[in-house]
Design an enzyme around this catalytic site. Structure first.
Site, PDB file in Angstrom:
ATOM      1  N   LYS A 184       0.730  -1.099   0.000  1.00  0.00           N
ATOM      2  CA  LYS A 184      -0.186   0.081  -0.068  1.00  0.00           C
ATOM      3  C   LYS A 184       0.919   1.391   0.055  1.00  0.00           C
ATOM      4  CE  LYS A 184      -4.175  -1.894   2.550  1.00  0.00           C
ATOM      5  NZ  LYS A 184      -5.133  -1.336   3.457  1.00  0.00           N
ATOM      6  N   TYR A 287      -2.918  -7.935  16.561  1.00  0.00           N
ATOM      7  CA  TYR A 287      -2.464  -9.344  16.785  1.00  0.00           C
ATOM      8  C   TYR A 287      -2.331  -9.664  18.339  1.00  0.00           C
ATOM      9  CZ  TYR A 287      -2.555  -9.004  11.578  1.00  0.00           C
ATOM     10  OH  TYR A 287      -2.960  -8.628  10.564  1.00  0.00           O
TER      11      TYR A 287
END
Length: 309
Positions: A184, A287
């Site tokens: 990205k 996470y």
């Protein structure tokens, strides 16, 4: 952009050009920005009773911002989407204020609504392996089956986004020890390649009936063109249903699984951030929340007091 003044249209166009050139924003991101800011400017046009030139935009108040946010929410826009729209508007205003020399405090001080961030739903190791095995059974054409397995293995084994995997070219095969991935915003990162991923790609290349040029896409559709990501999503959906896995078991979930399994194995959070290509460590830290949630779940299931023992 009916009703929006020519000066505002011109300023918006120049800002989008800057986002495209300097920030490396994708075409989809640019169109999302355009829609977000146009919606804001259209509201201000109606709210203030006529087209708003740049001078009028400089005089937007905190009350105007509250009015726009309330109207946007009333139109059925959720907190997450409103936060994204506000971010685009703030970015536009910050850029405009620097060039026009005005104080954008009323816009920049507007607070985004709070929303519950969705945690990624990674697959367990056994489930990820089962998906790969099942994906291979979805096509009776050997090279297509090998192709799908290769893509899925790259998502799980290297933590790639599906767009990154399908962006590989013939020049990337055979896979090296490390892949240079453009993610990205045009940001590049180095990703180590596991032997399983290299072997899966080698098998696909050996079976693929289409000539793989250095500049052309590595992964091909049945007619030889670039592989459509929807086909991988469809194959994953078939495998998921056959295995009785939840709807959250998507191609992108394999990327989450890559991160979670590295974390389980004692991986360093910043190293995982680098491998995933996250711009911010806070994105990767999601996470740890997943890991903690799983620990609490195990604790509640196993601890005697949690079970009323």
């Amino acid at each position: 952009m009916t009703g929006i003044s020519p000066a505002c249209r011109d300023a918006l166009g120049r800002w989008l050009d800057a986002q495209r050139a300097l920030a490396g924003a994708s075409g989809n991101t640019i169109e999302a920005y355009r829609g977000d800011v146009v919606g804001f400017l259209a509201f201000m046009t109606a709210h203030r009773g006529g087209p708003q030139g740049l001078g009028a935009l400089e005089r937007i108040t905190t009350g105007d911002m509250r009015g726009w946010m309330a109207a946007t929410r009333a139109g059925g826009v959720g907190s997450r989407s409103l936060a994204r729209k506000l971010s685009a508007v703030k970015s536009f205003y910050r850029w405009l204020a620097e060039r026009e020399g005005f104080e954008p405090t009323a816009v920049l001080s507007a607070r985004a609504p709070k929303f519950q961030r969705k945690l990624p739903r990674p697959l367990a190791r056994d489930a990820a392996r089962a998906v790969i095995d099942r994906v291979e059974l979805q096509s009776v054409t050997p090279w297509v089956a090998a192709r799908d397995v290769a893509v899925i293995t790259l998502l799980w084994g290297c933590g790639l986004r599906i767009s990154e995997a399908l962006g590989l070219t013939g020049a990337d095969a055979p896979l090296p020890d490390s892949l240079r991935i453009t993610g990205k915003g045009g940001k590049q990162r180095m990703v180590p390649v596991l032997p399983a991923a290299r072997d899966a790609v080698d098998r696909y290349v050996a079976l693929c009936p289409h000539p793989l040029t250095r500049e052309g896409p590595l992964f091909r559709g049945v007619r030889g063109g670039a592989l459509n990501p929807r086909l991988i999503s469809g194959v994953m959906a078939q495998a998921r249903m056959q295995l009785g896995l939840p709807a959250t078991a998507t191609p992108h979930a394999l990327r989450h699984s890559f991160a979670t399994h590295l974390l389980d194995a004692g991986g360093d959070l910043r190293a995982i951030q680098s491998l995933l290509g996250h711009a911010s460590l806070s994105t990767t830290q999601v996470y740890t929340a997943v890991d903690n949630a799983r620990l609490i779940e195990v604790y509640n299931r196993a601890h005697p007091r949690a079970n009323g023992g």
